[in-house]
Design an enzyme around this catalytic site. Structure first.
Site, PDB file in Angstrom:
ATOM      1  N   LYS A 129       0.318  12.164  10.053  1.00  0.00           N
ATOM      2  CA  LYS A 129      -0.951  11.858  10.741  1.00  0.00           C
ATOM      3  C   LYS A 129      -1.792  13.117  10.979  1.00  0.00           C
ATOM      4  O   LYS A 129      -3.029  13.057  10.966  1.00  0.00           O
ATOM      5  CB  LYS A 129      -0.661  11.144  12.066  1.00  0.00           C
ATOM      6  CG  LYS A 129      -0.175   9.693  11.894  1.00  0.00           C
ATOM      7  CD  LYS A 129      -1.187   8.792  11.194  1.00  0.00           C
ATOM      8  CE  LYS A 129      -0.841   7.313  11.335  1.00  0.00           C
ATOM      9  NZ  LYS A 129      -1.742   6.451  10.571  1.00  0.00           N
ATOM     10  N   TYR A 154       6.208  11.324  10.998  1.00  0.00           N
ATOM     11  CA  TYR A 154       4.980  10.617  11.379  1.00  0.00           C
ATOM     12  C   TYR A 154       3.918  11.596  11.893  1.00  0.00           C
ATOM     13  O   TYR A 154       2.757  11.545  11.468  1.00  0.00           O
ATOM     14  CB  TYR A 154       5.316   9.561  12.440  1.00  0.00           C
ATOM     15  CG  TYR A 154       4.148   8.695  12.854  1.00  0.00           C
ATOM     16  CD1 TYR A 154       3.546   7.823  11.950  1.00  0.00           C
ATOM     17  CD2 TYR A 154       3.650   8.738  14.158  1.00  0.00           C
ATOM     18  CE1 TYR A 154       2.477   7.024  12.330  1.00  0.00           C
ATOM     19  CE2 TYR A 154       2.588   7.935  14.551  1.00  0.00           C
ATOM     20  CZ  TYR A 154       1.999   7.081  13.633  1.00  0.00           C
ATOM     21  OH  TYR A 154       0.940   6.287  14.016  1.00  0.00           O
ATOM     22  N   VAL A 173       0.830  -1.208   0.000  1.00  0.00           N
ATOM     23  CA  VAL A 173       0.000   0.000   0.000  1.00  0.00           C
ATOM     24  C   VAL A 173       0.871   1.268   0.000  1.00  0.00           C
ATOM     25  O   VAL A 173       0.431   2.348  -0.397  1.00  0.00           O
ATOM     26  CB  VAL A 173      -0.965  -0.025   1.211  1.00  0.00           C
ATOM     27  CG1 VAL A 173      -1.759   1.253   1.348  1.00  0.00           C
ATOM     28  CG2 VAL A 173      -1.924  -1.211   1.095  1.00  0.00           C
TER      29      VAL A 173
HETATM   30  N1  LIG Z   1      -0.504   0.651  17.654  1.00  0.00           N
HETATM   31  C1  LIG Z   1      -0.607   1.898  18.059  1.00  0.00           C
HETATM   32  O1  LIG Z   1      -0.303   2.209  19.214  1.00  0.00           O
HETATM   33  C2  LIG Z   1      -1.102   2.966  17.139  1.00  0.00           C
HETATM   34  C3  LIG Z   1      -1.313   2.745  15.795  1.00  0.00           C
HETATM   35  N2  LIG Z   1      -1.783   3.761  15.013  1.00  0.00           N
HETATM   36  C4  LIG Z   1      -2.019   3.549  13.597  1.00  0.00           C
HETATM   37  O2  LIG Z   1      -2.875   2.436  13.432  1.00  0.00           O
HETATM   38  C5  LIG Z   1      -2.597   1.794  12.201  1.00  0.00           C
HETATM   39  C6  LIG Z   1      -2.355   0.316  12.450  1.00  0.00           C
HETATM   40  O3  LIG Z   1      -1.308   0.177  13.365  1.00  0.00           O
HETATM   41  P1  LIG Z   1      -0.891  -1.216  14.014  1.00  0.00           P
HETATM   42  O4  LIG Z   1      -2.013  -2.167  13.937  1.00  0.00           O
HETATM   43  O5  LIG Z   1      -0.279  -0.902  15.311  1.00  0.00           O
HETATM   44  O6  LIG Z   1       0.264  -1.651  13.007  1.00  0.00           O
HETATM   45  P2  LIG Z   1       0.765  -3.103  12.553  1.00  0.00           P
HETATM   46  O7  LIG Z   1       2.116  -2.852  11.957  1.00  0.00           O
HETATM   47  O8  LIG Z   1       0.618  -4.110  13.627  1.00  0.00           O
HETATM   48  O9  LIG Z   1      -0.268  -3.458  11.415  1.00  0.00           O
HETATM   49  C7  LIG Z   1      -0.234  -2.824  10.194  1.00  0.00           C
HETATM   50  C8  LIG Z   1      -0.868  -3.698   9.152  1.00  0.00           C
HETATM   51  O10 LIG Z   1      -0.654  -3.118   7.875  1.00  0.00           O
HETATM   52  C9  LIG Z   1       0.126  -3.985   7.072  1.00  0.00           C
HETATM   53  N3  LIG Z   1       1.050  -3.160   6.338  1.00  0.00           N
HETATM   54  C10 LIG Z   1       2.016  -2.377   6.837  1.00  0.00           C
HETATM   55  N4  LIG Z   1       2.660  -1.748   5.851  1.00  0.00           N
HETATM   56  C11 LIG Z   1       2.058  -2.129   4.706  1.00  0.00           C
HETATM   57  C12 LIG Z   1       2.263  -1.828   3.344  1.00  0.00           C
HETATM   58  N5  LIG Z   1       3.218  -1.007   2.937  1.00  0.00           N
HETATM   59  N6  LIG Z   1       1.457  -2.406   2.426  1.00  0.00           N
HETATM   60  C13 LIG Z   1       0.483  -3.266   2.807  1.00  0.00           C
HETATM   61  N7  LIG Z   1       0.239  -3.596   4.073  1.00  0.00           N
HETATM   62  C14 LIG Z   1       1.026  -3.040   5.011  1.00  0.00           C
HETATM   63  C15 LIG Z   1       0.811  -4.941   8.022  1.00  0.00           C
HETATM   64  O11 LIG Z   1       1.139  -6.144   7.377  1.00  0.00           O
HETATM   65  C16 LIG Z   1      -0.261  -5.087   9.078  1.00  0.00           C
HETATM   66  O12 LIG Z   1      -1.271  -5.967   8.666  1.00  0.00           O
HETATM   67  C17 LIG Z   1      -1.409   2.541  11.598  1.00  0.00           C
HETATM   68  O13 LIG Z   1      -1.875   3.508  10.693  1.00  0.00           O
HETATM   69  C18 LIG Z   1      -0.776   3.221  12.797  1.00  0.00           C
HETATM   70  O14 LIG Z   1      -0.051   4.366  12.445  1.00  0.00           O
HETATM   71  C19 LIG Z   1      -2.063   4.994  15.512  1.00  0.00           C
HETATM   72  C20 LIG Z   1      -1.882   5.243  16.821  1.00  0.00           C
HETATM   73  C21 LIG Z   1      -1.383   4.267  17.737  1.00  0.00           C
HETATM   74  O1  LIG Z   2       0.676   6.658  16.568  1.00  0.00           O
HETATM   75  C1  LIG Z   2       1.254   5.935  17.376  1.00  0.00           C
HETATM   76  O2  LIG Z   2       1.921   4.926  17.045  1.00  0.00           O
HETATM   77  C2  LIG Z   2       1.143   6.283  18.801  1.00  0.00           C
HETATM   78  O3  LIG Z   2       0.648   7.309  19.148  1.00  0.00           O
HETATM   79  C3  LIG Z   2       1.640   5.314  19.766  1.00  0.00           C
HETATM   80  C4  LIG Z   2       2.733   5.855  20.627  1.00  0.00           C
HETATM   81  O4  LIG Z   2       3.723   6.511  19.889  1.00  0.00           O
HETATM   82  C5  LIG Z   2       3.285   4.744  21.430  1.00  0.00           C
HETATM   83  O5  LIG Z   2       2.588   3.783  21.667  1.00  0.00           O
HETATM   84  C6  LIG Z   2       4.654   4.812  21.936  1.00  0.00           C
HETATM   85  O6  LIG Z   2       5.026   3.575  22.503  1.00  0.00           O
END
Ligand SMILES: NC(=O)C1=CN([C@@H]2O[C@H](COP(=O)(O)OP(=O)(O)OC[C@H]3O[C@@H](n4cnc5c(N)ncnc54)[C@H](O)[C@@H]3O)[C@@H](O)[C@H]2O)C=CC1
Ligand SMILES: O=C(O)C(=O)C[C@H](O)C(=O)CO
Length: 260
Positions: free
Chosen positions: A168, A164, A69
């Site tokens: 966002k 980042y 993506v």
């Molecule tokens: N985990 C957290 O604390 C936070 C996460 N987010 C946002 O939430 C969303 C999901 O985060 P998580 O579930 O923690 O991440 P994660 O890395 O565990 O999951 C991301 C998913 O997207 C897929 N992916 C990643 N890069 C890709 C690419 N280039 N092409 C296709 N698929 C791809 C991965 O395989 C995975 O299924 C992200 O946008 C992240 O920035 C926002 C705030 C906090």
């Molecule tokens: O977008 C994010 O990712 C977050 O806001 C998560 C924090 O940066 C975090 O969980 C730091 O450990």
């Protein structure tokens, strides 16, 4: 009709980017729980297929498209294929994203900045243009949910390189501005701003930069990271008729992190 009926997604088709694990997987399964069929876009075929199997186990249809993506050519081709093979699509969740690196701004290669913008922001624009554009053309409304972050609002602590936060924040403002444009067409555009959730990237941060996670934890009034399944009900709300009068909102779900 009970109020719970307004949360149902029977007959609706969801496309979600990055549904193989973490928050994306939980949101996909939650939407399937209330009746949605799911199209999963992602890179990791094995775990994407696992999520697809879990959607099918809930009695719903699931389709997967392997794509990076963060690569705009692949992203566009995947959206076009989804529309051609599995459309119409009623709900779009732009979930793929992440911080990836902790590089001070004055040392960050331009290419790193650009890649992160593509992954978090440009992919959101492109999927919205294509999948949302098809919703517009169909004229039956739709739901777009963008996964932003508390870093849309505040800077990460003990972390440098503000690619980042910038991406966002732009995802949030894209959400708000587009919501105004598409409101007359019955397409709502909202953002979820998660705080800290202990998904794979944060498990990696914990190993590589334990001070980031420790500092972050101390700043959460609830005293703990969120569970990925806490995102599911919010995604269902925004995907369903229950939220029909809400658009342009940025809903923070962070255990109180941004209160202090
Ligand atoms: N985990 C957290 O604390 C936070 C996460 N987010 C946002 O939430 C969303 C999901 O985060 P998580 O579930 O923690 O991440 P994660 O890395 O565990 O999951 C991301 C998913 O997207 C897929 N992916 C990643 N890069 C890709 C690419 N280039 N092409 C296709 N698929 C791809 C991965 O395989 C995975 O299924 C992200 O946008 C992240 O920035 C926002 C705030 C906090
Ligand atoms: O977008 C994010 O990712 C977050 O806001 C998560 C924090 O940066 C975090 O969980 C730091 O450990």
């Amino acid at each position: 009709m009970s109020v719970l009926d307004r949360f149902r997604l029977d007959g609706k088709r969801l496309l979600i980017t990055g549904g193989s694990r973490g928050l994306g997987r939980e949101m996909a399964l939650a939407c399937a729980d209330v009746g949605a069929d799911v199209i999963l876009l992602g890179r990791d075929v094995e775990s994407l297929n696992k999520t697809a199997d879990d959607v099918r186990a809930r009695g719903r249809q699931a389709f997967t498209i392997e794509t990076d993506v963060g690569d705009m050519t692949q992203c566009q081709a995947a959206c076009e294929r989804a529309l051609a093979e599995f459309g119409p699509i009623h709900i779009l969740i732009n979930n793929v994203g992440g911080r990836r690196q902790n590089i001070p701004t004055h040392e960050m290669p331009l290419e790193t900045w650009r890649q992160l913008m593509d992954l978090n922001l440009t992919s959101t624009f492109l999927c919205t243009k294509l999948i949302g554009g098809a919703m517009l053309a169909r004229g039956e409304g739709g739901r777009i949910i963008n996964i932003a972050s508390i870093n849309s609002l505040v800077a990460g602590r003990k972390i440098e390189g503000r690619h980042y936060e910038t991406a966002k924040a732009a995802v949030l403002q894209f959400t708000r501005a587009l919501a105004a444009d598409w409101a007359p067409h019955g397409i709502t555009v909202n953002a979820i701003l998660p705080g800290g959730f202990m998904t794979e990237p944060n498990q990696r941060w914990k190993k590589l930069h334990p001070e980031v996670v420790e500092t972050f934890l101390q700043q959460i009034p609830m005293g703990k990271y969120g569970e990925p399944e806490d995102l599911g009900p919010l995604a269902v709300y925004l995907a369903s008729d229950a939220s029909r009068y809400m658009t342009g909102a940025g809903l923070v779900i962070d255990g109180g992190y941004t209160l202090w």
